[in-house]
Design an enzyme around this catalytic site. Structure first.
Site, mmCIF file in Angstrom:
data_model
loop_
_atom_site.group_PDB
_atom_site.id
_atom_site.type_symbol
_atom_site.label_atom_id
_atom_site.label_comp_id
_atom_site.label_asym_id
_atom_site.label_seq_id
_atom_site.Cartn_x
_atom_site.Cartn_y
_atom_site.Cartn_z
ATOM 1 N N HIS A 1 0.851 -1.196 0.000
ATOM 2 C CA HIS A 1 0.000 0.000 0.000
ATOM 3 C C HIS A 1 0.882 1.240 0.000
ATOM 4 C CE1 HIS A 1 -4.160 -1.613 1.307
ATOM 5 N NE2 HIS A 1 -3.532 -2.469 0.547
ATOM 6 N N TYR B 1 -9.625 5.804 6.346
ATOM 7 C CA TYR B 1 -9.817 6.238 7.731
ATOM 8 C C TYR B 1 -10.829 7.386 7.689
ATOM 9 C CZ TYR B 1 -5.566 3.729 9.271
ATOM 10 O OH TYR B 1 -4.632 2.763 9.575
ATOM 11 N N PRO C 1 -5.348 1.055 18.432
ATOM 12 C CA PRO C 1 -4.947 0.540 17.120
ATOM 13 C C PRO C 1 -5.024 1.521 15.953
ATOM 14 C CG PRO C 1 -7.078 -0.349 17.767
ATOM 15 C CD PRO C 1 -6.577 0.427 18.931
ATOM 16 N N LYS D 1 0.169 0.576 14.907
ATOM 17 C CA LYS D 1 1.540 0.530 15.419
ATOM 18 C C LYS D 1 1.865 -0.686 16.283
ATOM 19 C CE LYS D 1 2.675 3.289 13.154
ATOM 20 N NZ LYS D 1 3.686 3.185 12.146
ATOM 21 N N TYR E 1 3.440 6.830 9.952
ATOM 22 C CA TYR E 1 2.653 5.667 9.519
ATOM 23 C C TYR E 1 3.552 4.574 8.931
ATOM 24 C CZ TYR E 1 -1.563 3.209 8.027
ATOM 25 O OH TYR E 1 -2.569 2.274 7.892
HETATM 26 P P1 FAD Z 1 0.743 -10.853 21.856
HETATM 27 O O1 FAD Z 1 0.397 -11.009 20.443
HETATM 28 O O2 FAD Z 1 -0.316 -10.492 22.830
HETATM 29 O O3 FAD Z 1 1.427 -12.209 22.308
HETATM 30 C C1 FAD Z 1 1.641 -12.537 23.671
HETATM 31 C C2 FAD Z 1 1.587 -14.044 23.792
HETATM 32 O O4 FAD Z 1 1.899 -14.414 25.126
HETATM 33 C C3 FAD Z 1 0.192 -14.566 23.520
HETATM 34 O O5 FAD Z 1 0.256 -15.582 22.519
HETATM 35 C C4 FAD Z 1 -0.294 -15.102 24.866
HETATM 36 O O6 FAD Z 1 -1.141 -16.207 24.709
HETATM 37 C C5 FAD Z 1 1.030 -15.452 25.528
HETATM 38 N N1 FAD Z 1 1.004 -15.418 26.996
HETATM 39 C C6 FAD Z 1 0.398 -14.516 27.797
HETATM 40 N N2 FAD Z 1 0.609 -14.820 29.104
HETATM 41 C C7 FAD Z 1 1.377 -15.941 29.105
HETATM 42 C C8 FAD Z 1 1.903 -16.760 30.139
HETATM 43 N N3 FAD Z 1 1.693 -16.464 31.433
HETATM 44 N N4 FAD Z 1 2.648 -17.838 29.806
HETATM 45 C C9 FAD Z 1 2.877 -18.156 28.501
HETATM 46 N N5 FAD Z 1 2.373 -17.423 27.477
HETATM 47 C C10 FAD Z 1 1.644 -16.326 27.774
HETATM 48 N N6 FAD Z 1 -2.554 -3.743 16.450
HETATM 49 C C11 FAD Z 1 -2.680 -3.112 15.295
HETATM 50 O O7 FAD Z 1 -1.696 -2.497 14.874
HETATM 51 N N7 FAD Z 1 -3.876 -3.142 14.602
HETATM 52 C C12 FAD Z 1 -4.959 -3.855 15.053
HETATM 53 O O8 FAD Z 1 -5.986 -3.907 14.422
HETATM 54 C C13 FAD Z 1 -4.865 -4.531 16.261
HETATM 55 N N8 FAD Z 1 -5.904 -5.229 16.765
HETATM 56 C C14 FAD Z 1 -5.769 -5.836 17.980
HETATM 57 C C15 FAD Z 1 -6.835 -6.527 18.541
HETATM 58 C C16 FAD Z 1 -6.720 -7.126 19.817
HETATM 59 C C17 FAD Z 1 -7.899 -7.863 20.409
HETATM 60 C C18 FAD Z 1 -5.496 -7.002 20.533
HETATM 61 C C19 FAD Z 1 -5.348 -7.624 21.916
HETATM 62 C C20 FAD Z 1 -4.429 -6.343 19.939
HETATM 63 C C21 FAD Z 1 -4.554 -5.751 18.684
HETATM 64 N N9 FAD Z 1 -3.483 -5.070 18.089
HETATM 65 C C22 FAD Z 1 -3.620 -4.441 16.931
HETATM 66 C C23 FAD Z 1 -2.194 -5.023 18.690
HETATM 67 C C24 FAD Z 1 -1.250 -6.091 18.123
HETATM 68 O O9 FAD Z 1 -1.981 -7.214 17.751
HETATM 69 C C25 FAD Z 1 -0.244 -6.398 19.209
HETATM 70 O O10 FAD Z 1 0.499 -5.208 19.428
HETATM 71 C C26 FAD Z 1 0.683 -7.564 18.915
HETATM 72 O O11 FAD Z 1 -0.038 -8.770 18.990
HETATM 73 C C27 FAD Z 1 1.845 -7.579 19.889
HETATM 74 O O12 FAD Z 1 2.532 -8.793 19.809
HETATM 75 P P2 FAD Z 1 3.149 -9.447 21.111
HETATM 76 O O13 FAD Z 1 3.826 -10.692 20.637
HETATM 77 O O14 FAD Z 1 3.923 -8.438 21.861
HETATM 78 O O15 FAD Z 1 1.917 -9.782 22.051
HETATM 79 C C1 DHB Z 2 -5.840 -2.627 10.405
HETATM 80 C C2 DHB Z 2 -5.959 -2.285 11.716
HETATM 81 C C3 DHB Z 2 -5.608 -1.019 12.123
HETATM 82 O O1 DHB Z 2 -5.697 -0.668 13.408
HETATM 83 C C4 DHB Z 2 -5.163 -0.082 11.225
HETATM 84 O O2 DHB Z 2 -4.855 1.161 11.643
HETATM 85 C C5 DHB Z 2 -5.040 -0.432 9.904
HETATM 86 C C6 DHB Z 2 -5.379 -1.718 9.501
HETATM 87 C C7 DHB Z 2 -6.226 -3.995 9.959
HETATM 88 O O3 DHB Z 2 -6.567 -4.812 10.820
HETATM 89 O O4 DHB Z 2 -6.202 -4.260 8.749
#
Ligand code: FAD
Ligand code: DHB
Length: 399
Positions: free
Chosen positions: A72, A201, A293, A297, A385
């Protein structure tokens, strides 16, 4: 069991860290409390910054992303019934983003790690880290019903916002900064072609809407909704009507409608824990910071932390120097706070609070108009972005 780096959490941060360490010849054990199917299907982010894309490629996890991801070169900002394109390459010296879902990133990393990497244990729940300030920290965890201990040279908390590793940093040394927002997002996945070939957006009097996608035939859309919204109150027809109303602009088309295959309500929150390092324990990704979100980021911040940490651990084992490890928290927090600001800015500029004053709405529209008409303001948005510098040694700080 002993390992060099104990990684708690098998989300994007933990899986990518394990992969980068494996490529550097450093062994690790990943403990993930959910099942493989669960982590591979959890619907979350979609936009990958260019540095994230390059990191996944360099890690050998880029093949499917390069085939199926959608490059994109801009986004569409809609407000006041008008549509304005912000083009990225011309504003950022050639940078862009790739739309490739977090579910797919996780599937690719899990498959690679199971084929080539060290132990990755699913349904392994970490309870606590003992001895964080000793040279042999230990993780207590349960796997297959048995309490076990993993001793490590270093422990990395990639265990997300609800993780336990953060607690290893003594409370009197830990600072948390938090902000909640008085609204949530209703996120839906639909078997329907996206309405536009770039993300839209939209600021509207009815609240924020975002039209994203997962493929040329699958849409991913979000609507601002009140906190504690019940999904039962949002049948398919109401969701499509509301998306159409909020995304409408001069010359725009109504959305292509199709069956909604998944829906959930996501709270909006900003959170930072400082420091991101204490003794032999490090925090990366959502374990240390959460952003709302709106700026896409969250996942990219997690990848950037991991890149900095993998480089620092590699240096530590190659030369014996802990200099980069000691700088880890300060290096990451500089970028994290910038992303916190950008995510807050995008969120508060595009959403409407219940009872928002006409004055505040005029301020939002004035700011959006500035972005739409000033290359300087547009460039600031575009740079944030597509992603700011990660903070690696030797990287140009001035992007
Ligand atoms: P996570 O993906 O949360 O991974 C952490 C892992 O640790 C998980 O698999 C969990 O099961 C595991 N865990 C937790 N506790 C324990 C434990 N005690 N022992 C062992 N394992 C454990 N970001 C965007 O940019 N756009 C979005 O649209 C967006 N939507 C989101 C929707 C939701 C519902 C959430 C929660 C987040 C969203 N985010 C979004 C944020 C993005 O998905 C996260 O920033 C990203 O997943 C971060 O990755 P991570 O590996 O740090 O954490
Ligand atoms: C998506 C989610 C976001 O929060 C965003 O800013 C852009 C795209 C997505 O899930 O595709």
């Amino acid at each position: 069991m002993h390992t060099t780096v104990g990684i708690l959490g098998g989300g994007p941060a933990g899986l990518l860290l394990a992969r980068l360490l494996h490529l550097a010849g450093i062994d690790s054990v990943v403990l993930e409390n959910r099942t493989r199917a669960y982590v591979e299907q959890r619907q979350r982010a979609g936009i990958l910054e260019q540095t994230t894309v390059e990191t996944l490629r360099a890690a050998g996890a880029g093949e499917r992303m390069d085939r199926e991801g959608l490059v994109h070169h801009g986004i569409d900002l809609r407000f006041d019934g008008r549509s304005h394109r912000i083009g990225f390459p011309e504003l950022t010296g050639g940078r862009s983003v790739v739309l490739y879902a977090q579910t797919e990133v996780v599937k690719d990393l899990v498959a690679l790690h199971l084929a080539e990497g060290g132990p990755l244990l699913f349904e392994a729940e970490a309870h606590a880290v003992d001895g964080a300030d000793t040279d042999r920290p230990a993780v207590r965890y349960t796997h297959q019903g048995r309490e076990q201990t993993l001793t490590c040279d270093y422990v990395v908390g990639c265990d997300g916002f609800h993780g336990v590793v953060r607690n290893a940093i003594p409370e009197h040394l830990r600072r948390t900064y938090e902000r909640t927002y008085p609204y949530s997002w209703l996120g839906v996945l639909a078997d329907a072609p996206p309405v536009h070939d770039e993300l839209v957006y939209a600021h509207s009097g009815r609240g924020f809407a975002l039209a994203s996608m997962r493929s040329p035939v699958v849409s991913r859309c979000y609507l601002q909704v009140p906190d504690a919204t019940h999904l039962d109150d949002w049948p398919d027809g109401r969701i499509w009507d509301e998306l159409d109303a909020r995304l409408a602009a001069d010359g725009s088309r109504p959305l292509h409608r199709g069956p909604i295959t998944a829906r959930s309500v996501l709270p909006m929150r900003s959170h930072v824990t400082e420091p991101m390092h204490w003794g032999r324990v490090f925090l990366a990704g959502d374990a240390a910071h959460i952003v709302p979100p709106t700026g896409a980021k969250g996942l990219n911040l997690a990848v950037a932390d991991v890149l900095v940490l993998a480089r620092a651990l590699t240096e530590r084992y190659a030369t014996g120097s802990a200099e980069l490890l000691d700088a880890y928290s300060a290096t990451c927090l500089k970028r994290v706070w910038r992303a916190e600001h950008f995510s807050w800015f995008m969120t508060t500029t595009l959403h409407s609070e219940v009872g928002q004053s006409p004055f505040d709405t005029r301020l939002q529209l004035s700011q959006l108009d500035r972005i739409a008409t000033s290359p300087h303001a547009a460039a600031e948005l575009a740079h944030n972005y597509v992603g700011l510098p990660v903070g690696l040694p030797g990287e140009s700080p001035s992007r």
